[in-house]
Motif scaffolding. Structure first.
Motif, PDB file in Angstrom:
ATOM      1  N   PHE A  18      31.357  93.338  60.525  1.00 34.59           N
ATOM      2  CA  PHE A  18      31.287  92.487  59.322  1.00 34.59           C
ATOM      3  C   PHE A  18      32.662  92.190  58.735  1.00 34.59           C
ATOM      4  N   HIS A  19      33.514  93.191  58.747  1.00 36.72           N
ATOM      5  CA  HIS A  19      34.791  93.120  58.020  1.00 36.72           C
ATOM      6  C   HIS A  19      35.951  92.748  58.945  1.00 36.72           C
ATOM      7  N   GLY A  20      35.715  92.818  60.269  1.00 34.95           N
ATOM      8  CA  GLY A  20      36.771  92.466  61.218  1.00 34.95           C
ATOM      9  C   GLY A  20      37.380  93.688  61.890  1.00 34.95           C
ATOM     10  N   ALA A  53      38.786  94.055  44.571  1.00 32.29           N
ATOM     11  CA  ALA A  53      38.398  93.007  45.517  1.00 32.29           C
ATOM     12  C   ALA A  53      38.755  93.394  46.942  1.00 32.29           C
ATOM     13  N   LYS A  54      39.393  94.533  47.107  1.00 29.57           N
ATOM     14  CA  LYS A  54      39.828  94.967  48.441  1.00 29.57           C
ATOM     15  C   LYS A  54      38.787  95.882  49.063  1.00 29.57           C
ATOM     16  N   CYS A  55      38.193  95.473  50.126  1.00 30.16           N
ATOM     17  CA  CYS A  55      37.316  96.312  50.955  1.00 30.16           C
ATOM     18  C   CYS A  55      35.992  96.703  50.298  1.00 30.16           C
ATOM     19  N   PRO A  57      33.916  95.477  48.160  1.00 28.12           N
ATOM     20  CA  PRO A  57      32.784  94.536  48.176  1.00 28.12           C
ATOM     21  C   PRO A  57      32.011  94.564  49.496  1.00 28.12           C
ATOM     22  N   ASP A  58      32.697  94.817  50.599  1.00 25.54           N
ATOM     23  CA  ASP A  58      32.000  94.797  51.884  1.00 25.54           C
ATOM     24  C   ASP A  58      31.149  96.046  52.085  1.00 25.54           C
ATOM     25  N   GLN A  61      28.035  95.227  50.164  1.00 28.25           N
ATOM     26  CA  GLN A  61      27.194  94.231  50.831  1.00 28.25           C
ATOM     27  C   GLN A  61      26.519  94.786  52.080  1.00 28.25           C
ATOM     28  N   ALA A  68      27.680  88.756  47.567  1.00 24.80           N
ATOM     29  CA  ALA A  68      28.436  87.753  46.809  1.00 24.80           C
ATOM     30  C   ALA A  68      27.583  86.512  46.564  1.00 24.80           C
TER      31      ALA A  68
END
Lengths: 190, 190
Positions: A18-20, A53-55, A57-58, A61, A68
């Motif tokens: 999801f995050h890369g 906002a770094k990491c 939120p994922d 989710q 989001a």
């Protein structure tokens, strides 16, 4: 230490997809989400605010129904690695944060969070090992009540066509849409 | 019409799992993401800005490597159902938007987007059928260049401990963290 229903390795794969890549912040965030969820009464419908906002939120989710795009997750960047999770009707809930005092036992984790060493000197493997070994033991938890404006969902009101760009927009935004008011962060080329 | 590599039904299931239900906005958003991606040169590393915070961010997160937590996706709420996707190095890219003129052939889709009928009078089944049948034919595409400030990633700078709450925070935020400056949207109860 498991992250909810996932082993650490399973969650690492989810994060990578999801995050890369299996970012340390999302892995730590996973423990934070589960710590918060466990503290709420079972079955409660909750929403979440991420203070970074770094990491983070994922992690939210991936592990909760909040996203989001459904607006059950909001990001309010306060610069702290913390989240609040609260009953969407009463506003009562918890805040989970990284407790700086509890980082002493985890030098690689502390060095990464506090940016004590340049990236080239960090040991990524040890960092992930410490995150897995520490789990939520580096976190503190507090009881919170979200401000009441977060309990109401904004209604969009009527939709009109912007007389400048011709696209649909909420009439409450003004005579022309926010993009045409100068909010667009790009130039149209063609 | 397929959405990238997914059939409409497959994408509906992905959306239901991530977003909570197969929201029309995420389904339409899926076609918009794929239209944008197809317009960029193959293999280009891109980032995305969503011009709406409703639904569209989840289509982007489901179909691209861009997420809220890796910051390759940003949400700038301009109130328009549109996204821009651009080469992260040059800033050149495309904008995909809902073209109001092309909605004439799709009355249920238009009524939903323009909020022409109360929710109780909308026909959810017909709406999804129209979204699938229309695909990206209700969208327009433009060439854009993102403003250059979006090409640089902000650096956090040094991390310190906030003298009020004791948590780590970016020293650039001030003498105390943004949460303690009054930004926190909750009251601490215990």
């Amino acid at each position: 230490m498991n992250i909810g229903a996932h082993t650490f390795e399973e969650f690492k794969s989810l994060v990578a997809a999801f995050h890369g890549y299996p970012a340390p912040g999302v892995l730590l965030g996973g423990y934070m989400v589960e710590m918060a969820r466990t503290a709420l009464p079972p079955g409660v419908l909750f929403e979440v605010v991420a203070e970074s906002a770094k990491c983070l939120p994922d992690a939210i989710q991936l592990l909760t129904p909040c996203s989001a795009g459904n607006n059950w997750m909001k990001v309010i960047n306060l610069g702290r690695y913390a989240l609040v999770m609260y009953d969407k009707y009463t506003g009562e809930g918890v805040r989970v944060y990284v407790d700086a005092r509890r980082l002493e036992a985890w030098p690689e984790l502390r060095a990464w969070l506090m940016k004590e060493k340049p990236k080239a000197e960090q040991n990524a493997e040890n960092l992930l090992k410490e995150i897995e070994a520490a789990g939520d033991r580096v976190c503190g938890i507090q009881t919170i009540r979200i401000h009441s404006r977060f309990l109401e969902h904004a209604h969009m009101g009527e939709v009109g066509l912007c007389p400048v760009c011709g696209e649909g927009f909420p009439k409450n935004d003004g005579a022309i849409c926010r993009g045409c008011q100068g909010g667009a962060p790009y130039d149209l080329i063609g």
